[in-house]
Design an enzyme around this catalytic site. Structure first.
Site, PDB file in Angstrom:
ATOM      1  NE  ARG A   1      -0.036  -3.753   4.295  1.00 14.84           N
ATOM      2  CZ  ARG A   1       1.155  -3.531   4.850  1.00 14.84           C
ATOM      3  NH1 ARG A   1       1.235  -3.312   6.135  1.00 14.84           N
ATOM      4  NH2 ARG A   1       2.245  -3.518   4.127  1.00 14.84           N
TER       5      ARG A   1
ATOM      6  NE  ARG B   1       1.586   0.627   2.928  1.00 15.90           N
ATOM      7  CZ  ARG B   1       2.651  -0.165   2.986  1.00 15.90           C
ATOM      8  NH1 ARG B   1       3.243  -0.412   4.113  1.00 15.90           N
ATOM      9  NH2 ARG B   1       3.118  -0.712   1.910  1.00 15.90           N
TER      10      ARG B   1
ATOM     11  CG  ASP C   1       3.793  -0.699   7.143  1.00 18.27           C
ATOM     12  OD1 ASP C   1       3.991  -1.926   7.169  1.00 18.27           O
ATOM     13  OD2 ASP C   1       4.644   0.137   6.781  1.00 18.27           O
TER      14      ASP C   1
ATOM     15  CG  ASP D   1       7.465  -1.452   8.678  1.00 19.63           C
ATOM     16  OD1 ASP D   1       7.034  -2.560   8.305  1.00 19.63           O
ATOM     17  OD2 ASP D   1       7.280  -0.395   8.039  1.00 19.63           O
TER      18      ASP D   1
HETATM   19  N1  PH2 Z   1       5.162   3.704   4.499  1.00 24.13           N
HETATM   20  C1  PH2 Z   1       5.574   3.178   3.355  1.00 24.13           C
HETATM   21  C2  PH2 Z   1       5.744   3.973   2.130  1.00 24.13           C
HETATM   22  N2  PH2 Z   1       5.598   5.360   2.329  1.00 24.13           N
HETATM   23  N3  PH2 Z   1       5.108   7.238   3.620  1.00 24.13           N
HETATM   24  C3  PH2 Z   1       4.756   7.773   4.805  1.00 24.13           C
HETATM   25  N4  PH2 Z   1       4.643   9.096   4.924  1.00 24.13           N
HETATM   26  N5  PH2 Z   1       4.530   7.009   5.910  1.00 24.13           N
HETATM   27  C4  PH2 Z   1       4.643   5.650   5.857  1.00 24.13           C
HETATM   28  O1  PH2 Z   1       4.439   4.965   6.890  1.00 24.13           O
HETATM   29  C5  PH2 Z   1       5.009   5.044   4.616  1.00 24.13           C
HETATM   30  C6  PH2 Z   1       5.245   5.892   3.517  1.00 24.13           C
HETATM   31  C7  PH2 Z   1       5.866   1.752   3.250  1.00 24.13           C
HETATM   32  O2  PH2 Z   1       5.758   1.099   4.401  1.00 24.13           O
HETATM   33 MG    MG Z   2       6.659   0.413   6.203  1.00 24.98          MG
HETATM   34 MG    MG Z   3       5.807  -3.089   6.597  1.00 25.51          MG
END
Ligand code: PH2
Ligand code: MG
Ligand code: MG
Length: 314
Positions: free
Chosen positions: A81, A90, A93, A95
Site C-alpha cells: 500500500r 489502493r 485498505d 478501516d
Molecule cells: N475507498 C475509498 C475511496 N473510495 N470507493 C469504493 N467503491 N470502495 C472503497 O473501498 C473506497 C472508495 C477510500 O478509502
Molecule cells: Mg477507506
Molecule cells: Mg483507510
C-alpha cells in the site's frame, strides 16, 4: 472484549487475492466472527479509478482500538500500500468502521467511521454480518436504506476459498443436457431424406454453430475451460467472436443443438436445445460474477459488448 467491524477494499493488482489474504491476517488479531459477501463497487471520490472489491470482517478482540489500527496499517504496508493521494487507488485498505461497546474519537482514529454511514460499499457488506452495527446517526441497517445511488453488486456470498465454488454442478448439468440432446436425436430423429425449409434452416444453424464454437474456442486459446471459473492468470479475451458476444461458445453450442434437432426432425431435441440456451444464460450469469472478481475491466467490456449469447438477439 470489543466487537470491531473492519471494512476491507482493493482496486489495484490481484484484488481478490489481497482481500483473501487480509481476511486471514486480520483473523490473527483476535477472534474472527464473520466475513461478508464479496461486492464489486463503483469508486467513490478521488481521481478516475477502477472498480473496487469490498467486504467487511467482524473481529472480537481485547486490543485497544489504536493498537488494532496500527496492526491493520502494517498489514496494508505488507500488501504494498502506497499512501500518495487521498481516496486514490489502493492495493489494500483496512478501516475500522464500527465497534461495540464503546466509541473512539482521537486524532488518529474515529469510530464509528465519520463517512461510512453514507457509503453503500461499507453498509451493504456490513449488514451481511452485523446489521445492528453502530454507525453515525444510528445503525447500519437503517443507514443502508437511505443510500441508494451508489452502484454495489454482490459477486459471491462465500469467497474465501476457491475450492468450495459450485462450478462442478454447472458442468454436470451442462453435460447432462448435451447428452440428453444427443440421445433424443438418436432416438427420435429421422435422417433428412425429405426436403423441408426448416430442415435446411437446421442445417444452416448447425453449420453456423459449429463454426462459431470452434472460432471462439480458438480465440480463447489457453483461457478455454468448461469450468465457470476463469483460468488463473489468463487475460480477458475481447477480440474475434468475443467482440460480438460475451459468451460465443455457449450461444454457438445452443444454435448447433437446435439446428441439429431441426435437421433430424426431432421436436424433443428442439425443446432441449432451447432449454440449453436458458441454461447457458444462467451459467454465464454466474460466470460473469466470477470474471468480475478477477478482471477489473469486465464491466467496461460488458458495456462495449452488449450481447451475451447471440449477436443482435440475446
Ligand atoms: N475507498 C475509498 C475511496 N473510495 N470507493 C469504493 N467503491 N470502495 C472503497 O473501498 C473506497 C472508495 C477510500 O478509502
Ligand atoms: Mg477507506
Ligand atoms: Mg483507510
Amino acid at each position: 472484549l470489543t466487537r470491531f467491524a473492519i471494512a476491507i477494499g482493493s482496486n489495484l493488482g490481484d484484488r481478490v487475492g489481497h482481500l483473501r489474504h487480509a481476511v486471514e491476517e486480520i483473523g490473527r488479531l483476535g477472534d474472527r466472527r464473520g466475513v461478508s459477501g464479496l461486492y464489486e463497487t463503483a469508486p467513490v471520490g478521488g481521481p478516475a479509478q477502477g472498480p473496487y472489491l469490498n467486504a467487511v470482517v467482524l473481529l472480537d478482540s481485547d486490543r485497544p482500538p489504536e493498537d488494532l489500527l496500527r496492526q491493520l496499517q502494517e498489514i496494508e504496508a505488507r500488501h504494498g500500500r502506497q499512501r500518495s493521494m487521498r481516496w486514490g487507488p489502493r492495493t489494500l485498505d483496512l478501516d475500522i468502521v464500527s465497534m461495540a461497546p464503546g466509541a473512539i474519537d482521537s486524532d488518529r482514529l474515529v469510530v464509528p467511521h465519520p463517512r461510512s454511514a453514507e457509503r453503500r460499499f461499507v453498509l451493504r457488506p456490513l449488514c451481511d454480518v452485523w446489521p445492528e452495527a453502530p454507525v453515525v446517526g444510528g445503525i447500519a441497517a437503517e443507514a443502508l436504506v437511505s443510500v441508494t445511488d451508489q452502484k454495489v453488486d454482490l459477486l459471491a456470498r462465500s469467497w474465501l476459498n476457491q475450492e468450495r465454488d459450485p462450478g462442478r454442478y454447472w458442468i454436470g448439468a451442462q453435460f447432462a443436457l448435451l447428452f440428453l440432446i444427443g440421445l433424443s436425436i438418436l432416438g427420435f430423429g429421422s435422417l433428412p431424406t425429405t426436403w423441408a425449409w426448416w430442415r435446411v434452416l437446421g442445417g444452416v444453424l448447425l453449420f453456423a454453430g459449429a463454426i462459431g464454437a470452434s472460432t471462439a474456442a480458438h480465440a480463447l486459446g489457453t483461457a478455454l475451460t468448461v469450468m465457470p471459473e476463469p483460468v488463473p492468470g489468463s487475460e480477458l479475451v475481447e477480440t474475434g467472436p468475443y467482440g460480438l458476444v460475451r459468451h460465443p461458445i455457449y450461444g454457438s453450442l445452443s444454435l448447433a443443438a437446435i439446428g441439429a434437432s431441426l435437421l433430424f426432425a426431432d421436436r424433443a431435441g428442439v425443446a432441449l436445445g432451447v432449454l440449453l440456451l436458458g441454461f447457458f444464460w444462467a451459467k454465464s450469469g454466474y460466470e460473469e460474477r466470477r470474471l468480475r472478481m478477477v478482471h477489473a475491466g469486465y464491466m467496461g467490456y460488458r458495456d462495449r459488448v452488449r450481447w451475451r449469447l447471440l449477436p443482435f438477439l440475446l
